[in-house]
Design an enzyme around this catalytic site. Structure first.
Site, short mmCIF file in Angstrom:
data_model
loop_
_atom_site.label_atom_id
_atom_site.label_comp_id
_atom_site.label_asym_id
_atom_site.label_seq_id
_atom_site.Cartn_x
_atom_site.Cartn_y
_atom_site.Cartn_z
N ARG A 59 0.83 -1.21 0.00
CA ARG A 59 0.00 0.00 0.00
C ARG A 59 0.86 1.25 0.00
O ARG A 59 0.99 1.94 -1.00
CB ARG A 59 -0.94 -0.02 1.20
CG ARG A 59 -2.21 0.83 1.04
CD ARG A 59 -2.00 2.31 1.23
NE ARG A 59 -1.43 2.65 2.53
CZ ARG A 59 -1.01 3.86 2.86
NH1 ARG A 59 -1.11 4.85 1.99
NH2 ARG A 59 -0.47 4.08 4.04
N ASP A 60 1.49 1.55 1.10
CA ASP A 60 2.31 2.75 1.21
C ASP A 60 3.48 2.71 0.23
O ASP A 60 3.89 3.74 -0.31
CB ASP A 60 2.81 2.90 2.65
CG ASP A 60 3.34 4.29 2.94
OD1 ASP A 60 2.99 5.22 2.21
OD2 ASP A 60 4.11 4.42 3.91
N HIS A 279 6.85 4.63 12.39
CA HIS A 279 6.89 4.54 10.92
C HIS A 279 7.92 5.54 10.41
O HIS A 279 7.64 6.74 10.32
CB HIS A 279 5.48 4.84 10.38
CG HIS A 279 5.35 4.77 8.90
ND1 HIS A 279 4.53 3.87 8.26
CD2 HIS A 279 5.91 5.50 7.90
CE1 HIS A 279 4.59 4.06 6.96
NE2 HIS A 279 5.42 5.04 6.71
N CYS A 312 5.54 9.71 -0.38
CA CYS A 312 4.21 10.25 -0.14
C CYS A 312 3.88 11.27 -1.22
O CYS A 312 4.65 12.22 -1.43
CB CYS A 312 4.14 10.91 1.24
SG CYS A 312 2.54 11.68 1.58
N ASN A 321 10.15 4.45 2.50
CA ASN A 321 10.14 3.93 3.85
C ASN A 321 11.45 3.21 4.14
O ASN A 321 12.15 2.78 3.22
CB ASN A 321 8.99 2.93 4.01
CG ASN A 321 7.64 3.55 3.80
OD1 ASN A 321 7.13 4.24 4.65
ND2 ASN A 321 7.03 3.29 2.64
#
Length: 380
Positions: A59-60, A279, A312, A321
């Site tokens: 997802r991210d 995170h 993002c 990430n």
């Protein structure tokens, strides 16, 4: 990294004397995860060295990719990750494709998870972002159309069955500027909207997770994000019924001192370590440093993304990430336990990077593959 071991152990041995001296500063929130059951009691007796990794790659990690990714590739990524020993996977997002086109087929992904038996070595919870009432409505319709195919939160905690558990998640922001850019509303309005999502998850009997973005630096307001404000937002979300708060360093601006201060504020607000996940993004190479600080403060849940995928769309300049391969290697070098097969994770990182036509951003993943190749060459 071995030199950090005494620091981590020190964090485990420290007695929470301030909590006894000033009890009113340590108000504890009872979350929906506090279900009395034998499994929970056994869990409390386990070593404090166990760390839970939440894999956010599907997802991210994928949401910011410009090239359209086939549904089959997304499903294969999730299925391969499920075989590594990871127990929580972010699988998709019920967000308007107008804003995040890459998540357009999340309904098909959830349907696949509900109707296809997983070959995972551990029970898995699959998380889906549902940022508003429409998102939770779409997720709810799918879940209600497939009764008996997923575990409720209570069933999951009690270790019942071999079905997947499902979680819905919301995304708040720590600054007004980021909230308006990302959610098109101020923080107070966003929290009111999230109440319906969280309550919707509770009505379904499933977990609700809440993310707070830009907790250690905002692309629009800079480094000085107020940690007390973050704690206030987290408190509001927990009181709504959220089971866990993931504190996101979306820009990667976080440093060790500011991570320490943020977690101090969370503790002073009475928020338990077990209700917090961290995170980190590795934009400035500080993700693992901040992980070490978090471990010292007693945090045992961390988000990461295979191959370092991510970014993002609403945070200019934010890179990926922290890579799951890097996180697993780092944690296990400190004597922590993740339960994740690093070799399998390294293979997945290399595969998905090739599928996306991008470099593999995991230094550990590349090192593992390189060592394996060198070993094979030496033995031949």
């Amino acid at each position: 990294m071995a030199s950090l071991r005494p620091m981590i152990r020190l964090g485990c041995w420290r007695a929470p004397t301030p909590a006894r001296a000033v009890p009113h500063l340590r108000r504890r929130f009872a979350t929906a995860s506090d279900v009395r059951n034998p499994a929970a009691a056994a869990q409390q007796q386990r070593s404090d060295n166990r760390v839970r990794i939440v894999e956010v790659g599907p997802r991210d990690g994928l949401q910011n990719e410009k090239k359209s990714i086939p549904l089959a590739t997304k499903i294969e990524l999730i299925e391969r990750l499920a075989k590594t020993g990871v127990s929580f996977i972010e699988a998709g997002s019920f967000v308007s494709p107008k804003w995040v086109p890459q998540m357009d087929n999340s309904s098909e992904i959830l349907k696949h998870i509900l109707t296809t038996k997983s070959h995972s070595p551990v029970p898995i919870t699959y998380s889906f972002l549902a940022p508003n009432a429409k998102g939770v409505e779409n997720a709810t319709a799918l879940l209600q159309n497939h009764p008996g195919t997923f575990l409720t939160q209570t069933e999951s905690l009690q270790g019942m069955g071999d079905k997947p558990a499902i979680e819905l998640a919301v995304f708040a922001a720590a600054t007004e500027s980021f909230s308006k850019k990302n959610l098109n509303c101020d923080i107070a309005t966003s929290l009111e909207r999230f109440r319906d999502v969280i309550q919707g998850a509770k009505q379904l009997g499933i977990r609700a997770r809440a993310y707070i973005s830009v907790v250690l630096g905002c692309p629009f307001e800079g480094y000085d994000v107020d940690p007390h404000r973050v704690a206030e937002i987290a408190t509001s979300l927990l009181e709504m019924g959220a089971d866990e708060i993931s504190l996101g360093d979306t820009t990667g601006m976080g440093t060790a001192p500011r991570t320490q201060e943020l977690l101090r504020c969370m503790t002073a607000a009475g928020i338990r370590n077990e209700d917090i996940a961290m995170h980190f993004h590795d934009t400035y190479g500080q993700a693992l440093v901040n992980t070490a600080i978090s471990l010292e403060r007693g945090i045992r849940t961390f988000d990461s993304s295979v191959g370092g995928l991510g970014g993002c769309p609403y945070s200019p300049g934010a890179t990926g990430n922290v890579a799951t391969e890097n996180m697993v290697y780092f944690l296990e070098s400190l004597g922590m336990e993740t339960g994740i097969d690093l070799d399998l994770m390294a293979d997945i990182g290399q595969w998905i990077s090739a599928e996306l036509g991008r470099p593999n951003d995991s230094a550990v993943g590349k090192a593992v593959l390189g060592a394996r190749k060198a070993g094979a060459g030496a033995s031949s």
